[in-house]
Design a protein around this motif. Structure first.
Motif, mmCIF file in Angstrom:
data_model
loop_
_atom_site.group_PDB
_atom_site.id
_atom_site.type_symbol
_atom_site.label_atom_id
_atom_site.label_comp_id
_atom_site.label_asym_id
_atom_site.label_seq_id
_atom_site.Cartn_x
_atom_site.Cartn_y
_atom_site.Cartn_z
ATOM 1 N N LYS A 122 143.443 57.218 22.231
ATOM 2 C CA LYS A 122 142.960 58.602 22.307
ATOM 3 C C LYS A 122 143.079 59.312 20.969
ATOM 4 N N LYS A 123 144.178 59.098 20.278
ATOM 5 C CA LYS A 123 144.354 59.779 18.996
ATOM 6 C C LYS A 123 143.459 59.182 17.911
ATOM 7 N N LEU A 124 143.088 57.922 18.044
ATOM 8 C CA LEU A 124 142.117 57.358 17.111
ATOM 9 C C LEU A 124 140.767 58.045 17.265
ATOM 10 N N ASP A 125 140.398 58.360 18.509
ATOM 11 C CA ASP A 125 139.151 59.097 18.737
ATOM 12 C C ASP A 125 139.222 60.479 18.083
ATOM 13 N N SER A 126 140.377 61.133 18.208
ATOM 14 C CA SER A 126 140.552 62.455 17.587
ATOM 15 C C SER A 126 140.534 62.351 16.062
ATOM 16 N N LEU A 127 141.141 61.287 15.537
ATOM 17 C CA LEU A 127 141.161 61.080 14.090
ATOM 18 C C LEU A 127 139.741 60.867 13.573
ATOM 19 N N LYS A 128 138.927 60.125 14.300
ATOM 20 C CA LYS A 128 137.526 59.913 13.912
ATOM 21 C C LYS A 128 136.812 61.258 13.776
ATOM 22 N N THR A 129 136.981 62.134 14.773
ATOM 23 C CA THR A 129 136.336 63.450 14.742
ATOM 24 C C THR A 129 136.805 64.263 13.545
ATOM 25 N N LYS A 130 138.102 64.190 13.252
ATOM 26 C CA LYS A 130 138.665 64.949 12.125
ATOM 27 C C LYS A 130 138.113 64.428 10.797
ATOM 28 N N ILE A 131 138.057 63.112 10.634
ATOM 29 C CA ILE A 131 137.547 62.522 9.401
ATOM 30 C C ILE A 131 136.086 62.899 9.195
ATOM 31 N N GLU A 132 135.305 62.857 10.269
ATOM 32 C CA GLU A 132 133.886 63.229 10.167
ATOM 33 C C GLU A 132 133.728 64.676 9.719
ATOM 34 N N SER A 133 134.635 65.547 10.175
ATOM 35 C CA SER A 133 134.577 66.954 9.799
ATOM 36 C C SER A 133 134.994 67.160 8.345
ATOM 37 N N ILE A 134 136.091 66.545 7.934
ATOM 38 C CA ILE A 134 136.602 66.718 6.566
ATOM 39 C C ILE A 134 135.587 66.232 5.539
ATOM 40 N N PHE A 135 134.971 65.079 5.798
ATOM 41 C CA PHE A 135 134.070 64.466 4.825
ATOM 42 C C PHE A 135 132.599 64.801 5.094
ATOM 43 N N ASP A 136 132.378 65.692 6.066
ATOM 44 C CA ASP A 136 131.019 66.148 6.366
ATOM 45 C C ASP A 136 130.063 64.958 6.517
ATOM 46 N N ILE A 137 130.462 64.011 7.354
ATOM 47 C CA ILE A 137 129.668 62.798 7.572
ATOM 48 C C ILE A 137 128.503 63.129 8.490
ATOM 49 N N GLN A 138 127.298 63.031 7.966
ATOM 50 C CA GLN A 138 126.097 63.407 8.709
ATOM 51 C C GLN A 138 125.625 62.277 9.614
ATOM 52 N N SER A 139 125.615 61.057 9.092
ATOM 53 C CA SER A 139 125.153 59.902 9.884
ATOM 54 C C SER A 139 126.361 59.247 10.541
ATOM 55 N N ALA A 140 126.875 59.897 11.573
ATOM 56 C CA ALA A 140 128.074 59.402 12.250
ATOM 57 C C ALA A 140 127.764 58.124 13.022
ATOM 58 N N ILE A 141 128.754 57.250 13.106
ATOM 59 C CA ILE A 141 128.628 56.019 13.874
ATOM 60 C C ILE A 141 128.401 56.369 15.342
ATOM 61 N N ASP A 142 127.448 55.654 16.004
ATOM 62 C CA ASP A 142 127.192 55.976 17.406
ATOM 63 C C ASP A 142 128.390 55.570 18.267
ATOM 64 N N PHE A 143 128.538 56.227 19.412
ATOM 65 C CA PHE A 143 129.771 56.116 20.194
ATOM 66 C C PHE A 143 130.036 54.689 20.693
ATOM 67 N N GLN A 144 129.002 53.997 21.136
ATOM 68 C CA GLN A 144 129.215 52.640 21.646
ATOM 69 C C GLN A 144 129.693 51.707 20.536
ATOM 70 N N ARG A 145 129.081 51.833 19.366
ATOM 71 C CA ARG A 145 129.518 50.998 18.239
ATOM 72 C C ARG A 145 130.935 51.383 17.826
ATOM 73 N N TRP A 146 131.247 52.676 17.843
ATOM 74 C CA TRP A 146 132.603 53.120 17.530
ATOM 75 C C TRP A 146 133.613 52.522 18.512
ATOM 76 N N GLN A 147 133.305 52.542 19.795
ATOM 77 C CA GLN A 147 134.217 51.967 20.784
ATOM 78 C C GLN A 147 134.482 50.493 20.492
ATOM 79 N N ARG A 148 133.437 49.771 20.143
ATOM 80 C CA ARG A 148 133.603 48.343 19.854
ATOM 81 C C ARG A 148 134.470 48.134 18.609
ATOM 82 N N LYS A 149 134.191 48.884 17.533
ATOM 83 C CA LYS A 149 134.981 48.764 16.306
ATOM 84 C C LYS A 149 136.429 49.183 16.537
#
Length: 366
Positions: free
Chosen positions: A222-249
């Protein structure tokens, strides 16, 4: 428009108004041409431009009036070259400024935890963080370039806009460099996140990072999911990894981390031989390190030392068992012990000893 650009534009107009033809070819002459040359010369002398270029301009200017148009072409070419150099410098400064202002990810870790930290860095790449935005000294592409000074490199490229990941382990707390990095982040009030490698947990956190600080275990889904959201916000990542691929990784990462943790889980009470100080059996001495890997107080009771030959076969009845007295180890405490070895096997050939190992008994004092 800069003054240099204005002089270049003025020169192009002067060429049209002051151009003359003769039987020897085209030439430039007239008061406007002379005034333009004078203004350019004064401008170049007042600025810190390369002396070689300024001297070339002045040499061409001294013969330009009333002579071939080639002198003009040489002068205007020098002005355009200096302008291009200025623009490159401005762009380089802007690029460095943008680079320093961009957020950076700093992975503070013990080099002994490289295997597990590599997987964490790979996960950050999967989220979308670029290589140039991560500083992680255990991988060459993320560390200090060859020949660069570590402290100077960090100071030049990282400002307060840095997000620090502390990968906490027992080895982290034993590293002076890691503790220095922790203190620096705290002093600068940089944003940071402690990530813990089991068996260390929140109660084991030491130094300026308190257990009350928001933190996470390295394999917390659960906290890895939260960390992903935080990293995307800090680095202003526009092309975010899709959720299914993120779950697999994420799940592949967690599986690998769990295998690492299980394979590196220490014994509750560990004794290992640091050094065999004498190759003779009679009156030999061995240096032992004892470590309590629990959060309980324990008391070592007995240590058995086994001799092994070059084929790793145990050699029976070589050393006496040793009773340990007056040693009590606090949680996660370690100590060094020297034992004098006396063989009880009179017929044993000393040259056969290739390795020593131990078996230990201890009491849990709670």
């Amino acid at each position: 428009m800069s003054q240099l650009e204005e002089l270049i534009q003025e020169g192009e107009k002067v060429k049209q108004s002051c151009y003359h033809n003769s039987e020897y070819g085209g030439y430039l002459d007239g008061e406007a041409y002379e005034m333009w040359i004078a203004k350019c010369t004064i401008y170049l002398e007042q600025k810190e431009f390369p002396k070689s270029q300024v001297d070339k301009f002045k040499t061409a200017a001294s013969s330009a009036v009333g002579n071939s148009v080639s002198y003009y072409e040489q002068m205007i070419g020098i002005l355009k070259a200096i302008l291009a150099m200025k623009l490159d410098t401005v762009q380089s400064v802007r690029h460095l400024h943008d680079f320093k202002d961009k957020p950076k990810l700093f992975i503070s870790h013990s080099s002994k935890d490289k295997e597990v930290c590599n997987k964490l860095v790979d996960l950050f790449h999967d989220i979308g963080v670029q290589t140039q935005d991560i500083f992680y000294s255990s991988l060459e592409e993320h560390g200090v370039p060859l020949g660069e000074d570590f402290l100077d490199y960090i100071k030049e490229r990282f400002n307060n806009n840095v997000f620090v990941i502390f990968v906490l382990s027992r080895d982290f707390y034993e590293s002076k460099i890691c503790l220095a990095e922790m203190g620096a982040a705290w002093v600068k009030s940089a944003e940071y996140l402690p990530i813990l490698i089991p068996p260390i947990n929140y109660q084991d956190m030491e130094g300026v990072i308190r257990p009350t600080k928001n933190s996470m275990l390295i394999n917390d889904v659960k906290k890895l999911d939260s960390l992903k959201t935080k990293i995307e916000s800090i680095f202003d990542i526009q092309s975010a990894i899709d959720f299914q691929r993120w779950q697999r990784k994420r799940d592949e990462y967690i599986d690998a981390i769990n295998v690492f943790i299980e394979g590196n889980r220490p014994n509750d009470f560990d004794v290992h031989i640091v050094e065999f100080l004498d190759t003779h059996v009679k009156n030999s001495r061995v240096k032992l390190k004892m470590k309590n890997n629990t959060r309980r107080v324990i008391k070592p009771v007995e240590i058995e030392i086994y001799a092994k030959d070059e084929e790793n076969n145990e050699i029976k009845d070589v050393f006496d068992d040793y009773l340990v007295t007056s040693i009590i180890l606090k949680p996660f405490e370690e100590t060094v012990l020297y034992l004098d070895l006396n063989s009880n096997n009179q017929n044993f050939k000393k040259r056969k000893i290739k390795k020593l190992s131990t078996h230990n008994e201890w009491d849990d004092l709670g």
